[in-house]
Scaffold this active site. Structure first.
Site, short mmCIF file in Angstrom:
data_model
loop_
_atom_site.label_atom_id
_atom_site.label_comp_id
_atom_site.label_asym_id
_atom_site.label_seq_id
_atom_site.Cartn_x
_atom_site.Cartn_y
_atom_site.Cartn_z
N ARG A 15 -12.02 18.75 26.54
CA ARG A 15 -13.21 18.42 27.33
C ARG A 15 -13.62 19.56 28.27
O ARG A 15 -14.74 19.56 28.80
CB ARG A 15 -12.95 17.15 28.14
CG ARG A 15 -12.93 15.89 27.28
CD ARG A 15 -12.37 14.70 28.02
NE ARG A 15 -13.13 14.41 29.23
CZ ARG A 15 -12.71 13.58 30.19
NH1 ARG A 15 -11.54 12.96 30.06
NH2 ARG A 15 -13.44 13.36 31.25
N THR A 79 3.28 12.87 25.71
CA THR A 79 4.03 13.32 26.88
C THR A 79 5.54 13.20 26.68
O THR A 79 6.31 14.02 27.16
CB THR A 79 3.60 12.52 28.11
OG1 THR A 79 3.69 11.11 27.82
CG2 THR A 79 2.17 12.85 28.52
N ARG A 332 -15.71 49.69 47.87
CA ARG A 332 -15.09 49.49 46.57
C ARG A 332 -13.57 49.70 46.65
O ARG A 332 -13.06 50.19 47.67
CB ARG A 332 -15.73 50.41 45.55
CG ARG A 332 -17.18 50.01 45.22
CD ARG A 332 -17.93 51.09 44.48
NE ARG A 332 -17.27 51.46 43.23
CZ ARG A 332 -17.69 52.47 42.46
NH1 ARG A 332 -18.74 53.20 42.82
NH2 ARG A 332 -17.05 52.74 41.33
#
Length: 456
Positions: A15, A79, A332
């Site tokens: 999902r 599980t 930077r």
């Protein structure tokens, strides 16, 4: 008593619609599984085994520094099957194993410690972490005996009318006696519609054996798992609120906490004030009495005390005490900015060291340079550090004044106490105490405009 942990992290997470393994999606700048590992370690559970499967190499890459061990679940068969894959990790150990999921990063250190203690003090063979919710639709219900011990876990679709009224749900996190768990794993069956082995069946197996089983409720937000981008955003929101509250309790002022984004591992000193729109990430350290005006991004940097930052980006760099940065500056990686420095608007610093009390006020680029103290950069100065193939270094001494629109063509050295005239392109070393002028002499041609008829 000895305790260890197994973290379930083999799921694909369909999902999420992502090529990134679900447990590696970040919440407040840190992978969900690393939140769980760090929480376990903070609860003094140091022996941690990760069940990996989908994207196993990526999961290893992102957790290897945590000094954990791994068990492989090649096929995701439930599980219970995942925990079965950790049998080699568990065998020979005596004590307690805590089982958590790698996609539930909101569980707290306090809850983990309480769960282990609750399990041990009450002599349970298995203990379930639960939550009380108003709308338990879709969740497995925890059914208790009259004495409060656990009787069984019933999936929503299998609940009777009476069981549907129960609002205590299984969070999918557990504590087990290791021996009791191992013996129960051998009795797990996959004779169900999904053909999977469920860890919840261990509870039933232990109950049939007459073992004591407990359940400890905690707030639902701690047990929230992530199965979609929507849930990821919900968990992020909760975690961000926790983090921001922690900083405010420690003496940091957040003008608008809902619009301030601070990663989990950021450290901020007291009496620092942070305005909305700031994004502070990674292992950034911001010390005392700083002011961050709106809309800056600071990543993996150290900001010393008394610094003021306005609408700027600072990446993997250090900024010294009482320096001002911005607005619209870009520092930077691998830059070190000294004390009481002025980095002004539209200034870019790249892999450079800027000495104390130096002023780089506006529209300037400094790259691959070492700059001394008490220097002044005029507007439009450019350190020309790249010839199209290689980058070169510029060294600028102390007390150097650089006029506007100057190009410093690297590699070059500008020695102490020197001046550079505005508009110069400097290609050779400038001696100490010298004035360098590198521009064409001005020539005025009288009447030229009229002669060329440019004024018509």
């Amino acid at each position: 008593m000895y305790s260890c942990a197994v973290v379930l992290a083999a799921g694909e997470g369909k999902r999420m619609k992502s090529t990134t393994p679900k447990v590696l999606h970040k919440v407040c700048g840190k992978e969900m599984i690393n939140h769980v590992i760090d929480t376990l370690r903070e609860a003094d559970i140091n022996d941690v085994n990760i069940i990996i499967g989908n994207g196993s190499e990526k999961v290893k890459e992102n957790t290897i520094s945590k000094n954990v061990s791994y068990s492989l679940q090649e096929k995701q068969l439930g599980t219970g099957h995942a925990v079965k894959c950790a049998k080699n990790f568990l065998e020979g150990k005596k004590g307690i194993v805590a089982i958590f999921t790698g996609d539930a990063p909101l569980v707290t250190t306090e809850t983990v410690s309480k769960l282990v203690s609750f399990h041990q003090v009450n002599g349970f063979k298995g203990t379930i972490l639960t939550s009380i919710v108003e709308t338990p639709y879709g969740y497995g219900r925890v059914i208790r005996e009259k004495n409060g011990e656990v009787k069984k876990i019933v999936e929503h679709k299998d609940c009777s009318e009476e069981e549907l009224e129960v609002n205590e749900i299984n969070a999918g996190m557990y504590c087990f006696d290791i021996d009791a768990l191992l013996s129960s794993l051998d009795n797990l069956s996959n004779s169900n519609a999904q053909g999977e082995y469920y860890l919840t069946d261990v509870i039933e197996i232990l109950k049939i054996k007459g073992e004591k089983l407990g359940a400890m409720p905690v707030p639902f937000e701690e047990t929230m798992g992530v199965n979609s981008r929507v849930q990821l955003a919900e968990v992020e929101d909760i975690m961000r609120r926790r983090i921001n509250n922690k900083h405010m309790e420690n003496g940091v002022t957040l003008i608008d906490p809902k619009n301030t984004y601070i990663d989990a591992e950021v450290i901020i000193g007291n009496d620092t004030i942070i305005y909305p729109g700031n994004v502070i990430g990674g292992k950034t350290i911001i010390k005392k009495n700083c002011v961050l005006y709106p809309n800056s991004r600071i990543q993996d940097s150290t900001i010393e005390s008394g610094v003021t930052i306005q609408s700027s980006v600072i990446l993997e760099s250090c900024v010294g005490n009482n320096t001002t940065v911005g607005p619209f500056a870009y520092i930077r990686p691998d830059s070190v900015i000294g004390k009481s420095v002025r980095i002004g608007d539209f200034v870019e610093i790249k892999k450079s060291t800027i000495g104390d009390h130096t002023k780089v006020s506006h529209l300037t680029y400094i790259g691959d340079a070492e700059v001394g103290e008490n220097c002044n950069f005029g507007c439009g100065t450019v350190v020309v550090n790249y010839d199209g193939k290689n980058k070169y270094k510029t060294i600028i001494g102390d007390n150097v004044f650089i006029g506007c629109n100057t190009n410093l063509v690297s590699p070059i050295t500008i020695n102490n106490n020197s001046y550079i005239a505005a508009g110069s392109t400097i290609t050779e070393e400038v001696p100490e105490d010298a004035l360098a002028i590198a521009r064409a002499r001005q020539t005025n041609k009288e009447g030229w405009v009229t002669k060329k008829a440019f004024n018509k």
